[in-house]
Design an enzyme around this catalytic site. Structure first.
Site, short mmCIF file in Angstrom:
data_model
loop_
_atom_site.label_atom_id
_atom_site.label_comp_id
_atom_site.label_asym_id
_atom_site.label_seq_id
_atom_site.Cartn_x
_atom_site.Cartn_y
_atom_site.Cartn_z
N LEU A 30 68.12 13.95 54.60
CA LEU A 30 69.32 13.15 54.82
C LEU A 30 70.41 13.92 55.55
CD1 LEU A 30 69.48 11.43 51.31
CD2 LEU A 30 68.29 10.67 53.39
N GLU A 32 74.62 12.96 57.49
CA GLU A 32 75.80 12.11 57.30
C GLU A 32 75.55 10.65 57.70
OE1 GLU A 32 78.92 11.92 56.03
OE2 GLU A 32 78.26 13.71 54.98
N HIS A 34 72.73 8.86 57.15
CA HIS A 34 72.18 8.23 55.95
C HIS A 34 73.26 8.08 54.88
CE1 HIS A 34 68.54 10.57 57.49
NE2 HIS A 34 68.07 9.35 57.45
N GLY A 144 70.98 1.47 59.75
CA GLY A 144 71.88 2.07 60.73
C GLY A 144 71.70 1.47 62.11
N ASP A 147 69.10 2.93 64.85
CA ASP A 147 67.80 2.34 65.17
C ASP A 147 68.05 0.85 65.44
OD1 ASP A 147 65.77 4.60 64.51
OD2 ASP A 147 67.23 4.61 62.90
N VAL A 173 76.59 7.41 63.18
CA VAL A 173 77.38 8.62 62.91
C VAL A 173 76.92 9.69 63.90
CG1 VAL A 173 77.98 10.37 61.20
CG2 VAL A 173 77.65 7.99 60.49
N SER A 183 67.33 13.02 61.75
CA SER A 183 66.54 14.04 61.06
C SER A 183 65.75 14.86 62.07
CB SER A 183 65.57 13.38 60.07
OG SER A 183 66.26 12.49 59.23
N ARG A 184 65.44 14.26 63.21
CA ARG A 184 64.62 14.94 64.21
C ARG A 184 65.41 15.96 65.04
NH1 ARG A 184 61.85 9.60 64.29
NH2 ARG A 184 59.67 10.02 63.77
P1 AMP Z 1 65.39 7.24 58.69
O1 AMP Z 1 65.40 8.16 57.52
O2 AMP Z 1 65.41 7.93 60.01
O3 AMP Z 1 64.35 6.16 58.58
O4 AMP Z 1 66.78 6.48 58.63
C1 AMP Z 1 67.15 5.71 57.50
C2 AMP Z 1 68.31 4.83 57.86
O5 AMP Z 1 69.41 5.63 58.27
C3 AMP Z 1 67.97 3.88 59.03
O6 AMP Z 1 68.51 2.60 58.75
C4 AMP Z 1 68.67 4.54 60.18
O7 AMP Z 1 69.05 3.65 61.21
C5 AMP Z 1 69.90 5.13 59.52
N1 AMP Z 1 70.44 6.23 60.33
C6 AMP Z 1 69.74 7.28 60.84
N2 AMP Z 1 70.55 8.05 61.60
C7 AMP Z 1 71.77 7.46 61.59
C8 AMP Z 1 73.04 7.76 62.19
N3 AMP Z 1 73.21 8.82 62.98
N4 AMP Z 1 74.07 6.93 61.95
C9 AMP Z 1 73.91 5.83 61.16
N5 AMP Z 1 72.75 5.48 60.56
C10 AMP Z 1 71.69 6.29 60.77
#
Ligand code: AMP
Length: 277
Positions: A30, A32, A34, A144, A147, A173, A183-184
């Protein structure tokens, strides 16, 4: 804050909640971005469930499933102070037991952009999100804008399948230099990390043109490509100027519009977007 793994533990925790329940689906590691979703959910709901599951079915064969970054202890220590009630960390065997054969497939909107580059990706996403929705039975679910297509696909699926769930999409964010948190981003070496700001610069250039009156979508795509091309480490996959809801490519910008892009920086694939109008 409780942490649970099995469906029966989740079910009994869920039954103890009264009032509104918010769900924040994540793949962990995670940041900021998330945490902004968890905060928003805690503000808006009586109880908040965060799921952490690196969903194997949304990764392509050549993608980074086995090396996707994980740090559960750190994740839990970040979620706890925000005030979530429950973290659900199912195993792959719980989500996809032996003999699994049921899929949720959203059609047209998944064919563009990420869907065209990552065959099968959205089938994995919509299937796992359906399973999370069924298990947690939230009133609201938080995603978020990072995506953007995922959020559009989930909205479509929620309408199509009559899930009684409000989909809340939260702003991207960013790091101080504009790079969207992901995360990448940990995969980037120092040189790639510096070059990665070019996505934000490219989107900003297109937004500037738009704000100065440009409505030709081809011109907005052209300037995005032009700025990306200034960075030799970047390999562009696509740039897009599309209708915000349908994700169809536009000729002319009229209503709400999604500027988006995907690039490779070395082996790391990055996506970013801005919303216009
Ligand atoms: P993930 O763990 O990458 O599947 O992301 C989980 C959730 O966090 C998804 O709904 C993403 O769109 C959201 N998310 C990931 N990065 C960001 C970011 N920089 N700003 C806002 N939401 C994010």
């Amino acid at each position: 804050m409780r942490t649970v793994i099995t469906l029966s533990e989740l079910g009994s925790a869920r039954r103890s909640f009264s009032g509104t329940v918010g769900l924040v689906p994540t793949m962990g590691y995670l940041h900021e971005g998330h945490l902004s979703l968890v905060r928003r959910a805690c503000e808006e709901c009586d109880h908040v469930v965060v799921s952490i599951f690196v969903n194997p079915t949304q990764f392509g064969l050549n993608e980074d499933l086995s090396k996707y970054p994980r740090d559960l202890d750190r994740d839990l220590s970040l979620i706890e102070p925000i005030g979530a009630d429950l973290v659900w960390m199912p195993t792959a065997e719980i989500m996809y037991p032996h003999g699994y054969q049921t899929w949720v497939d959203v059609e047209v909107i998944t064919h563009h952009l990420e869907g065209s580059m990552r065959p099968g990706h959205f089938r994995g996403v919509t299937t796992v999100v359906t399973k999370l929705f069924n298990a947690v039975q939230p009133h609201k679910a938080y995603f978020g804008q990072k995506d953007a297509q995922q959020a559009a696909v989930i909205r479509q699926m929620t309408r199509d399948l009559n899930f009684p769930i409000e989909i809340v999409v939260c702003p991207i964010v960013r790091e101080p230099d504009g790079l969207a948190m992901s995360s990448r981003n940990v995969y980037l070496n120092a040189e790639e990390r510096k070059a990665a700001t070019v996505l934000y610069r490219s989107l900003s250039a297109a937004r500037n043109l738009y704000e100065n009156g440009e409505r030709d979508a081809g011109e907005l795509r052209r300037i995005m490509r032009e700025v990306l091309a200034t960075e030799p480490l970047v390999q562009m996959q696509y740039v897009s100027c599309a209708d915000y809801d349908t994700l169809e490519e536009l000729e002319t910008v009229t209503g709400k519009t999604l500027l988006s892009m995907a690039v490779f920086l070395g082996k790391t694939r990055l996506i970013d977007n801005f919303v216009l109008g």
